[in-house]
Every structure is written in C-alpha cells, then in structure tokens.
Motif scaffolding. Structure first.
Motif, short mmCIF file in Angstrom:
data_model
loop_
_atom_site.label_atom_id
_atom_site.label_comp_id
_atom_site.label_asym_id
_atom_site.label_seq_id
_atom_site.Cartn_x
_atom_site.Cartn_y
_atom_site.Cartn_z
N VAL A 487 56.46 42.63 2.78
CA VAL A 487 57.58 41.79 2.36
C VAL A 487 58.70 42.64 1.77
CG1 VAL A 487 58.31 40.08 0.65
CG2 VAL A 487 56.25 39.68 1.98
N GLN A 488 58.36 43.58 0.91
CA GLN A 488 59.38 44.26 0.11
C GLN A 488 59.51 45.75 0.40
OE1 GLN A 488 58.83 43.58 -4.09
NE2 GLN A 488 60.94 44.06 -4.57
N GLU A 489 58.40 46.42 0.64
CA GLU A 489 58.45 47.87 0.79
C GLU A 489 59.12 48.26 2.12
OE1 GLU A 489 55.70 46.18 0.09
OE2 GLU A 489 55.56 46.63 -2.05
N ILE A 490 59.70 49.43 2.13
CA ILE A 490 60.33 49.96 3.34
C ILE A 490 59.27 50.67 4.16
CG2 ILE A 490 62.21 51.36 4.28
CD1 ILE A 490 63.07 48.94 2.57
N ASP A 491 58.65 49.93 5.05
CA ASP A 491 57.56 50.46 5.87
C ASP A 491 57.67 49.84 7.25
OD1 ASP A 491 55.26 51.23 7.11
OD2 ASP A 491 53.88 50.48 5.58
N ARG A 492 58.06 50.65 8.24
CA ARG A 492 58.26 50.16 9.61
C ARG A 492 57.07 50.45 10.52
NH1 ARG A 492 62.83 52.50 7.56
NH2 ARG A 492 64.73 51.19 7.51
N SER A 493 56.01 51.01 9.97
CA SER A 493 54.92 51.51 10.82
C SER A 493 54.20 50.42 11.59
CB SER A 493 53.91 52.29 9.96
OG SER A 493 53.35 51.43 8.96
N GLY A 494 54.27 49.18 11.12
CA GLY A 494 53.55 48.11 11.81
C GLY A 494 54.39 47.30 12.77
N ILE A 495 55.68 47.60 12.88
CA ILE A 495 56.56 46.78 13.73
C ILE A 495 56.15 46.87 15.19
CG2 ILE A 495 58.92 46.54 14.58
CD1 ILE A 495 59.95 47.16 11.81
N ALA A 496 55.75 48.06 15.64
CA ALA A 496 55.36 48.22 17.06
C ALA A 496 54.18 47.32 17.41
CB ALA A 496 55.03 49.69 17.33
N ASP A 497 53.21 47.18 16.52
CA ASP A 497 52.06 46.31 16.79
C ASP A 497 52.49 44.86 16.90
OD1 ASP A 497 50.32 48.44 16.78
OD2 ASP A 497 49.75 48.18 14.66
N ALA A 498 53.42 44.45 16.05
CA ALA A 498 53.90 43.07 16.10
C ALA A 498 54.67 42.82 17.40
CB ALA A 498 54.79 42.78 14.90
N GLY A 527 63.04 36.71 -13.24
CA GLY A 527 63.30 38.13 -13.38
C GLY A 527 63.26 38.90 -12.08
N CYS A 528 63.15 38.21 -10.95
CA CYS A 528 63.15 38.85 -9.63
C CYS A 528 64.43 38.47 -8.90
CB CYS A 528 61.91 38.44 -8.83
SG CYS A 528 60.35 38.94 -9.59
N ASP A 529 65.54 39.00 -9.38
CA ASP A 529 66.85 38.67 -8.85
C ASP A 529 67.18 39.60 -7.67
OD1 ASP A 529 67.08 36.90 -11.08
OD2 ASP A 529 67.64 38.62 -12.32
N ALA A 530 68.06 39.13 -6.80
CA ALA A 530 68.39 39.88 -5.59
C ALA A 530 69.84 40.37 -5.64
CB ALA A 530 68.19 38.99 -4.36
N ALA A 531 70.07 41.56 -5.10
CA ALA A 531 71.42 42.09 -5.04
C ALA A 531 72.25 41.37 -3.99
CB ALA A 531 71.39 43.59 -4.73
N ASP A 532 71.60 40.91 -2.92
CA ASP A 532 72.28 40.15 -1.89
C ASP A 532 71.26 39.20 -1.26
OD1 ASP A 532 70.78 41.57 0.07
OD2 ASP A 532 72.31 43.13 0.16
N LEU A 533 71.69 38.49 -0.23
CA LEU A 533 70.82 37.48 0.37
C LEU A 533 70.29 37.92 1.73
CD1 LEU A 533 72.71 34.25 -0.73
CD2 LEU A 533 70.62 35.25 -1.68
N ALA A 534 70.13 39.23 1.93
CA ALA A 534 69.43 39.74 3.09
C ALA A 534 67.93 39.57 2.87
CB ALA A 534 69.76 41.21 3.32
N LEU A 535 67.19 39.33 3.96
CA LEU A 535 65.74 39.25 3.83
C LEU A 535 65.21 40.54 3.19
CD1 LEU A 535 64.81 37.66 7.26
CD2 LEU A 535 64.19 36.73 5.02
N PRO A 536 64.25 40.44 2.29
CA PRO A 536 63.76 41.64 1.58
C PRO A 536 63.14 42.65 2.55
CG PRO A 536 63.02 39.63 0.49
CD PRO A 536 63.61 39.21 1.79
N GLY A 537 63.16 43.90 2.12
CA GLY A 537 62.52 44.97 2.86
C GLY A 537 63.13 45.15 4.24
N VAL A 538 62.27 45.37 5.23
CA VAL A 538 62.73 45.59 6.60
C VAL A 538 62.38 44.38 7.48
CG1 VAL A 538 62.67 48.09 6.44
CG2 VAL A 538 60.62 46.85 7.18
N GLN A 539 62.31 43.20 6.86
CA GLN A 539 61.93 42.02 7.63
C GLN A 539 62.97 41.66 8.69
OE1 GLN A 539 59.56 38.82 5.38
NE2 GLN A 539 60.71 39.81 3.74
N GLN A 540 64.25 41.89 8.41
CA GLN A 540 65.26 41.62 9.44
C GLN A 540 65.08 42.56 10.62
OE1 GLN A 540 67.67 39.01 9.44
NE2 GLN A 540 67.65 39.70 11.58
N GLU A 541 64.71 43.81 10.37
CA GLU A 541 64.45 44.74 11.47
C GLU A 541 63.27 44.27 12.30
OE1 GLU A 541 64.36 48.92 10.46
OE2 GLU A 541 65.59 48.56 8.67
N LEU A 542 62.24 43.74 11.63
CA LEU A 542 61.11 43.17 12.36
C LEU A 542 61.57 42.03 13.26
CD1 LEU A 542 58.07 42.71 12.94
CD2 LEU A 542 58.02 41.28 10.87
#
Length: 795
Positions: A487-498, A527-542
């Motif tokens: 959801v949040q971490e910058i980790d693209r390693s699983g995108i190919a499997d999806a 206390g979990c505020d967002a800087a913008d309204l982009a999907l968290p992490g690399v979910q948009q790349e997915l």
C-alpha cells in the motif's frame, strides 16, 4: 454475584432516593462534598495503561508524553472519580473478563470513597464498540455514501444496547466534522462534505445511541476538519460565516433533534483561539444560544495541549483554569491538569470555586440520569447478572453491518457495461488490498486501532478478505492472485506478477487503497495526513501496468478518503469505491461485482481528477469553479452525490405547492422517479437549492433534502419534500442568520451535477432574521406505485 446492597436503601430525604427530583438531590449531594471530592468528579483515569512503563504504541495524540505516574489506585480514587477511560478499548480484553474487571473497578470506587459515587465509563464506538471481538461496522464516510439515516440509527441502537449490557455509559461518537480537505487523515471519520448530509446521518446515529440509554458525545466542536493543509491539529483559518453555515449545523441538529448529552471540544484553534479555552464557543454559543445543558468533555489531552502545543497557558494549573472557565467540564483521558494543579489554584483563590460547582453539577446531573446516584445501584452489568455468554459480534449486528456495507458501495464508472460480471472462467484478483482484512476497516476499528500492536492476538472476528469473497461469489472460476505492490512502501518488485495474472485472465479485479492506522502508522486515519491525493506508494504505477494489458480491469478502491482517479477514468472497465466497509464489506463489494447486490451508494465527497492539493468541495461559489480567471481547474472527476446503478431511473413531474414561497412559510417540492430498467434498484433523490442573488457570496448550490428510494423494476415513486423557508437561510453581513426575499432555484436530480428537474420560485415577504430555533431538517414522504409485470419491461 455482587452484593446488591452496595448502595443501601436511603433514609427519607437522602440524595440517593430516586423518587426525589434529581436537581434537588444533586444540590444536597454537592453540599456534602469537600473541594477534593468535587474536583475528583471532573476527570477520568485510563486504568488499563501502565503509567510506569511502555504501554505500547499511542492510541491518543502524545499519549506517552502525558502518561505521568499516578498515585496508588486506592489513594487516587479515595475522593471518588468522574470517569473510567476505555476499559475495553485500550488492550485486547476477553469480553466477559472486561465486564468483570469494569464491575470490580466500580465496586472498588464505591466502597473506597466516602460518598460512594460510581464512575461513568466511556468507550469509543465510531465503527462499533472499539473492543476486541466486537462488530466492525463501515466507517462514517461509508454511512454518508448510503444516504440512509434509518439504517444508521438501527446500527447505533444496536451498538448502544451492546455497550449498556457490559456496563458502559458513554460513547465517544459520532464525528460531525464536515469534510473540508480530503488530505486530512481523519476524513474517513467524517460523514461527508455537505453539512445537511452530515447532520442527517449524524443525528440518526445520536438518536440510536441515546435511545439505547448511552450518552452520545458529539465530536469535534468545532472546526477541526478545516485545519490548514489537511494537517492534524493545524490552525483553522475560517471566518464566522463559514463556521456558522457549514461547520455548526450538524452539531445544532444533533443537539436539538438527536438529544445528544455530551460534546467534545476540538483540538484545532479557530482564528487563533483553541476551543478548549474559548468561552464564546463552549459557553455563550453552545449553552447560551444552542441551549445545550449536558457535559462538555475534553478531547484526549486537549486541556494539556493548551500548555504544551498551543502555548496559551504557562502551566497545567493555568491550562485547567482556562479550560474550566471556557466550559470544559471533564478532563480526559486521564488526570494531569484538573487534579492537584487545579486544586492549588482553587485554594489560592486564583480560580473561583463557582466554576468547579458549575461543572460538578453538570456531571452529577448526568450521572443521576444514568441511575448512578440511586440507592441500590448495582455495579454488575446486565450481561453478568444474566450469567450467560457474551457475544460482541452477534448475528443481528453482523446483519446490520452487511446492509450498511452493501448500501455504501459506490459504482463510479461502468462505461462498457462490464459490471455486473458474467461468470468469468479465469479471474485475476490483484493489488495490495485484495487479500488484506485490515483494508476493510477504519482507524477506530479495534483491529487497526489496537489489534495491530498485539500481533500474537488473533483478530477475534470471522472476516473474509475480498479475495475470499470473490472466490465464494464465483465458485466456478479459476482465481489467480498477486499482491503487485504494498500500500505505502515504494516496492515495484511484485508488479510483473500482477501483470502476468491479469494477462492470463478474462477479467482483472485490481484492489487498491489505504492501510488505516494512527499517527503515521497508516495512509489514512488520525494523524495520517496526505501531502496530495495521489494513491499511496506505487499503486498508480500498478494500475497503469494492469490497464496496459488489454484485459478488462475493474478497479476497486478500499479507502478512507477520495483519491485522484483522472489517470484511471476512461481506461478501466469499471471503477468501484468502498470507504472502509467493515467486516461485511468484502461480501458487499463482491456482491456488487457479481450483480447479486444492486449498487446504490452515492458519493458523500467529490472524487478529484488530479492529485495536486485538494480541490474545493462542491459547496464552492461560482468563482471557486472552473473559468477563464484561473488556469487551475478544480472540477472533480465525479461530483458529490454521484453514483451509478445497474438500472436506469427517469425523473418527471416536478411540482411546487405554490407559485410563491413566503419567507416564513413552506413549499412542497414533488417529483416522480421511475425505474425504467429490467433490474431492481435504489435511487437517491437529491434536492438542491441555489440563491442566484444574495447579500453574501453563496455556494452555487447546496443540498437541502434527500430520499433513498427502493425501486423494483418498472416501479415508480412520488417523492415530496416539505421545505421550510428557514432552509434557505444563511449568515448575513451582520452575522445574523437571515432569509432574504428574492428568487431561488430548486433542482432535483441524481447528483450535485446531474440535475434532472428545476424550478424557480420567489421567496416573498420581508427579509426575516432566523434564530437558533430555526427549522433544521426537510421532511420527505415517498409513495411507491406497484411495478407492471416484468414481461412488459423493456429489455
């Protein structure tokens, strides 16, 4: 079993005699109390926190900073105690054990103090009782999506009955903050961006909780959700008119029509003044103008914040003086300022004893209403007296959770009619939220609020993930799955499997969204505020990678706020939004995808096109909308009130009860809605008001009425709104609320931008100043006609 003579039968004239007038009893009791005994009624104690060691991660802001050592329990409670804080809701407690501990604690308070006054026990209950093994309902933003006050009221009644059965007296809900900036982490706790929707749903919740005998606490008074840049606790830069017209109406309605008996102050300073130190807000307005006669409680550590973060007090004693003077009756969650620091200032004469007497009287009157001052009061709650098992997630509450979840799911887009899905041969279910139970729940649900801090403790509930639910929904399909990314971490390693799973499938369901938590431990929540309204992490790349596969992709969002979906719209086969739908949410979403459930949710907040900042809510005036004066376009991708179904609905026959509308009168607005499709469905009929010429700038339109209408295939319904002229009022230049003569436009439709029928009507007569007793709601009646035979329906 408990000795039921804990408070023996009173002698004649005793303050414990329930046959006597309560106010008289409270005055006599106060006459017997020492100063220390009075002050002890003005704070709570968080009994389940080990004050001398690490109590785990915070469940309240700066919790450990303020968790100072307290005296031994017997010494602490010798003068009595006002409240017990979250016996069930701070650590995983087996339900019957929790009930026994609470009863034993109450017994100790009564037997160990001179006057024997029980404490009032409070718990969080925003998405159900926040306790281990208790039902997790949809989050309030999902309530807003239902546009269904009746079901919300039934939910709250069920929560209240459960709380009362275990010995709890007060629930810290609902949240009546109107969404202002969706970057704010607590957006998930709000009901929506329209004050009338928030008022209607919030008041329904209050009625349910109070009707069950539980004190409902309105949060957060006032302006909290308007904090700068969507940052938690940030200052609020808001004028008096916006406060009066947008922020206050839900509180007014919940007090006057719901009967709420408690109010919690906000953390965020409005125009430089913290609410906890503002007598103009908590005394003059709340009590003087709005007529509130209940108890004001501090948001957790809010009195201390006057000293430590807002710097309007120089010591705990000064903070206590400011808060007590303003009208904060009870310090929560534990004692820091209202204990010895307040006593020192009382003894020195710096604080008049009359302020303590004012607050103590309010506290004792409320305890008296709850039966805590009566002779024969029994600390054992009903569940222990009955001697049976205790189920905090009973079938009738699960059923309510299911109904609310199903009605909250919003079908945002379905351009090719891919939904409902025909039985797929091969289904790919991918994304970080597909196989994660916690993605269905908000930050005040116990599993996210506390459970994550205790990984060795089981969830305590039977909750399927969306992956589980889709396998059950399509038993004949081969279902492949891949996480894709976190959801949040910058980790693209699983995108190919999806991507691989999507390419091999007939349909791909991509499940993205939030991980709700507290104070930075999630992407949504307090206390979990967002800087913008982009999907968290690399979910948009997915999503981008999945959308390039050529396989139809159904995007499902499990979130606590709306996210920018401009890069998805027009590319996805369908888009489905669920705002943390709770323990029954997976089945609800799966049912919508299969067609077993007809989607009927409507957006309580606008969905932005782009992620930058936060566009204005739909309540913007003309100059707040797209136009040639600015190159920035705030037009939402999908507007407030939007939502699709699996059928079509026709609007016709708009009628007004008269050609003119008196500034002190009513007009009835009626229209007919007809299900012209072949499937049963539900329509949310929305009534908007526009004031084209007014003495202060007004929103282009605002919601003034709505009705959720069940429509079998082919059926029609006549929907009539009885609209009082007070509902056209606004705060004028002199800060008085006024109904102004002149033309207004009334429009009925399926969203704030999909208005099917319009009429202009003149408000006639003199301009009229409206008081606090104004009409706050719009009654609606629905008369449904039978559907014709299905054989005659268009196909």
């Amino acid at each position: 079993m408990t000795d039921r003579s804990l408070l023996d039968a009173p002698p004649a004239g005793d303050w414990r005699d329930p046959a006597r007038p309560l106010a008289e009893r409270v005055r006599e009791l106060m006459a017997q109390m020492t100063l220390e005994e009075k002050v002890a009624q003005l704070y709570g104690v968080w009994t389940t926190i080990d004050q001398g060691s690490d109590g785990g991660a915070d469940v309240a802001p700066n919790q450990h900073e303020f968790s100072e050592p307290l005296p031994p329990w017997e010494e602490l409670t010798r003068p009595g105690l006002g409240q017990l804080t979250r016996v069930f809701g701070t650590v995983p407690v087996e339900p019957l054990t929790g009930a026994r501990v609470l009863a034993a604690t109450q017994r100790g308070i009564v037997e160990g103090s001179r006057l024997g006054i029980p404490a009032l026990a409070h718990e969080e209950c925003l998405t159900g009782l926040a306790a281990w093994q208790a039902t997790v309902f949809p989050t309030p933003l999902a309530w807003g999506a239902t546009f269904d006050p009746a079901t919300v009221q039934r939910m709250a009644a069920g929560i209240g009955e459960l709380m009362r059965s275990i010995g709890v007296h007060q629930g810290l809900a609902p949240v009546l903050d109107v969404t202002m900036d969706a970057r704010w982490g607590r957006t998930e706790e709000t009901i929506g961006e329209d004050p009338y929707l928030v008022a209607a749903l919030g008041t329904a919740y209050v009625r349910g909780l109070e009707g069950a005998g539980i004190v409902s606490t309105l949060k957060h008074f006032a302006g909290y959700a308007a904090s700068g840049a969507g940052r938690n606790h940030a200052p609020v830069r808001m004028g008096a008119r916006e406060l009066a017209d947008v922020v206050l109406p839900p509180f007014e309605t919940a007090l006057r029509e719901g009967g709420a008996r408690s109010v919690m102050h906000s953390y965020a300073a409005v125009d430089g003044v913290p609410p906890a130190a503002d007598p103009g807000l908590l005394t003059d307005l709340l009590r003087g103008t709005l007529g509130f006669d209940g108890v004001v409680v501090a948001d957790y550590f809010g009195v201390s914040f006057l000293e430590t973060t807002q710097s309007v007090a120089g010591s705990p004693g000064e903070a206590a003086e400011l808060a007590l003077t303003a009208g904060v009756d009870v310090e929560l969650p534990t004692v820091r300022c209202y204990g010895e620091p307040l006593l020192e200032r009382l003894r020195s004469g710096a604080v008049p004893v009359e302020l303590v007497d004012r607050a103590v009287e309010r506290v004792l009157l409320q305890k008296g209403e709850l039966g805590l001052l009566d002779a024969g009061w029994d600390p054992e709650p009903p569940v222990l007296r009955d001697g049976g098992a205790l189920d905090l997630d009973p079938p009738h509450l699960r059923e309510l959770a299911r109904v609310l979840a199903e009605r909250s799911v919003v079908l945002l887009d379905n351009p090719g009619g891919v939904l409902p899905l025909a039985a797929p041969g091969r289904l790919a279910v991918v994304g970080p939220c597909a196989d994660e139970v916690l993605s269905l729940m908000g930050c005040y649900a116990f599993p996210n609020h506390v459970g994550v801090q205790h990984p060795d403790v089981p969830l305590g509930l039977e909750v399927p993930t969306l992956l589980d639910a889709l396998r059950a929904e399509f038993p004949g399909a081969t279902v492949d799955t891949a996480r894709g990314c976190p959801v949040q971490e910058i980790d693209r390693s699983g995108i190919a499997d999806a991507v691989r799973a999507a390419r091999e499938a007939d349909v791909c369901v991509a499940v993205v969204g939030d991980s709700s938590g507290l104070f930075g431990r999630g992407t949504s929540g307090e206390g979990c505020d967002a800087a913008d309204l982009a999907l968290p992490g690399v979910q948009q790349e997915l999503l981008d990678a999945l959308l390039e596969t050529g396989t139809p992709v159904v995007v499902v969002l499990l979130t606590g706020r709306p996210y920018a979906l401009g890069a998805v719209a027009g590319r996805a086969a369908a888009v489905v939004q669920a705002f943390f739908p709770g323990e029954e949410g997976a089945g609800a979403v799966a049912g919508v995808l299969s067609g077993r459930v007809s989607p009927s949710g409507r957006l309580p907040v606008s969905v932005p096109r782009g992620p930058g900042g936060s566009p204005a809510t739909y309540l913007a005036p003309t100059l707040g909308r797209a136009g040639g004066i600015s190159s920035a376009d705030p037009t939402p991708l999908w507007p407030f009130g939007h939502g699709l179904g699996y059928t079509t609905v026709e609007y016709s026959g708009l009628e007004l009860s008269g050609d003119a509308w008196a500034t002190d009168g009513e007009v009835t607005v009626s229209c007919t809605v007809r299900n012209t499709g072949a499937r049963d469905g539900a329509e949310v009929v929305q009534l908007y008001l526009s004031d084209p010429v007014a003495s202060t700038v007004q929103p282009l339109r605002r919601l003034v009425g709505f009705a959720r209408v069940e429509l079998p295939a082919g059926a029609s319904a006549r929907v009539s709104f009885r609209l009082h002229a007070d509902r056209a009022s606004f705060t004028g230049r002199d800060l008085r609320r006024v109904v102004e003569a002149g033309d207004v436009v009334l429009a009925v439709g399926a969203s704030s931008e999909d208005l099917r029928l319009r009429a202009t009507v003149p408000l006639t007569g003199p301009d009229r100043v409206v008081g606090a007793d104004r009409v706050l709601s719009t009654p609606v009646t629905v008369e449904t006609t039978a559907a014709p035979l299905r054989e005659s329906l268009p196909r």
